[in-house]
Design an enzyme around this catalytic site. Structure first.
Site, PDB file in Angstrom:
ATOM      1  CG  ASP A  40      -1.860   1.154   1.286  1.00  0.00           C
ATOM      2  OD1 ASP A  40      -2.885   1.070   0.597  1.00  0.00           O
ATOM      3  OD2 ASP A  40      -1.597   2.145   1.992  1.00  0.00           O
ATOM      4  CD  GLU A 124      -4.514   1.064  -3.874  1.00  0.00           C
ATOM      5  OE1 GLU A 124      -5.643   0.981  -3.414  1.00  0.00           O
ATOM      6  OE2 GLU A 124      -3.749   2.006  -3.609  1.00  0.00           O
ATOM      7  CG  ASP A 220      -1.176   3.330   5.636  1.00  0.00           C
ATOM      8  OD1 ASP A 220      -2.065   3.771   4.883  1.00  0.00           O
ATOM      9  OD2 ASP A 220      -0.429   4.044   6.320  1.00  0.00           O
TER      10      ASP A 220
END
Ligand code: ZN
Length: 260
Positions: A40, A124, A220
């Protein structure tokens, strides 16, 4: 030198000379080390791994911002092209190159550590380029939350997320591993314990608390766990499609920088 020298580049930057030598050689495809991990990316923490490891933010530009501003102001007060102006200009350039060096060093160390210890890294699929476009919008469509967004954009550019991803991608390929980008849908709002999806699960930036089952964790870390799961799901669905396993016996092209 390992391999055949393909290109030698000599450059000058910030009063220093650099020699970069590019070589090409055949390497045996190495077997990746370690398992799968999700990452993340954030502003408060540069990166949080799904195993709990966290990397502090870089913010090198902000740290040097005051020194840079002072040097630029001093330069603007000098008579253009005078000797003192040239000295002030060299100082501005030195600070710029120091900022660049600190960033590069941080990004390379972090991407090397992660790629050497994992066979599969899920991240991501943030459109960093879109996010860091001007937050102002256009005359017809003024942007929303301009101040907040431009602050975030500055952090994104400052921390080199795009460069970090590029480095992870090729370093993983060197080690026989691979990078999987997953769509950022609901990764910060899904409970990893019961699967409940709600924006209310994340009341603050740092804390995650599930409204359904009460599971609590650092936000997170929750994001990183969800990214890892999404990566596994993508891999399972698309074995025949977009995710291609690395081929055996690939070429490796190295670039070695020498500070002359
Ligand atoms: Zn839950």
């Amino acid at each position: 030198m390992l391999g055949e020298v393909k290109q030698v580049t000599v450059s000058a930057c910030g009063g220093k000379w650099f020699v970069s030598i590019q070589t090409e050689r055949e390497v045996k495809q190495s077997l990746p080390n370690g398992g799968a991990v999700g990452i993340d990316m954030g502003v408060v923490r540069f990166a949080t791994l799904s195993d709990g490891t966290a990397y502090a933010p870089l913010n090198s530009f902000r740290r040097h911002e005051a020194a840079l501003r002072r040097a630029q102001q001093a330069m603007s007060r000098k008579v253009k092209f005078s000797n003192n102006w040239k000295k002030a200009k060299a100082r501005v350039q030195r600070i710029h190159s120091r900022i660049g060096n600190a960033r590069r060093d941080f990004l390379h160390k972090t991407s090397a550590a992660i790629s050497q210890n994992h066979a599969m890294v899920c991240i991501e699929d943030l459109q960093v380029r879109n996010m860091s476009k001007s937050a102002k919008g256009s005359a017809e469509q003024p942007g929303k939350r301009v101040r907040a967004k431009s602050g975030l954009n500055k952090s994104i550019l400052d921390q080199g997320w795009f460069e970090f991803r590029r480095q992870l991608d090729y370093k993983l390929a060197w080690n026989g591993g691979y990078l999987i980008a997953v769509p950022p849908r609901n990764t910060s709002r899904t409970c990893p314990c019961c699967g409940h999806v709600s924006a209310d699960n994340r009341q603050t930036q740092a804390e995650f608390r599930c409204m359904e089952c009460g599971f609590e964790e650092n936000a997170d870390l929750v994001g990183a766990i969800n990214i890892l799961r999404a990566g596994h799901a993508r891999l399972a669905c698309e074995v025949s499609g977009a995710v291609v396993p690395p081929a055996a016996g690939t070429h490796r092209s190295d670039s070695i920088g020498l500070d002359a």
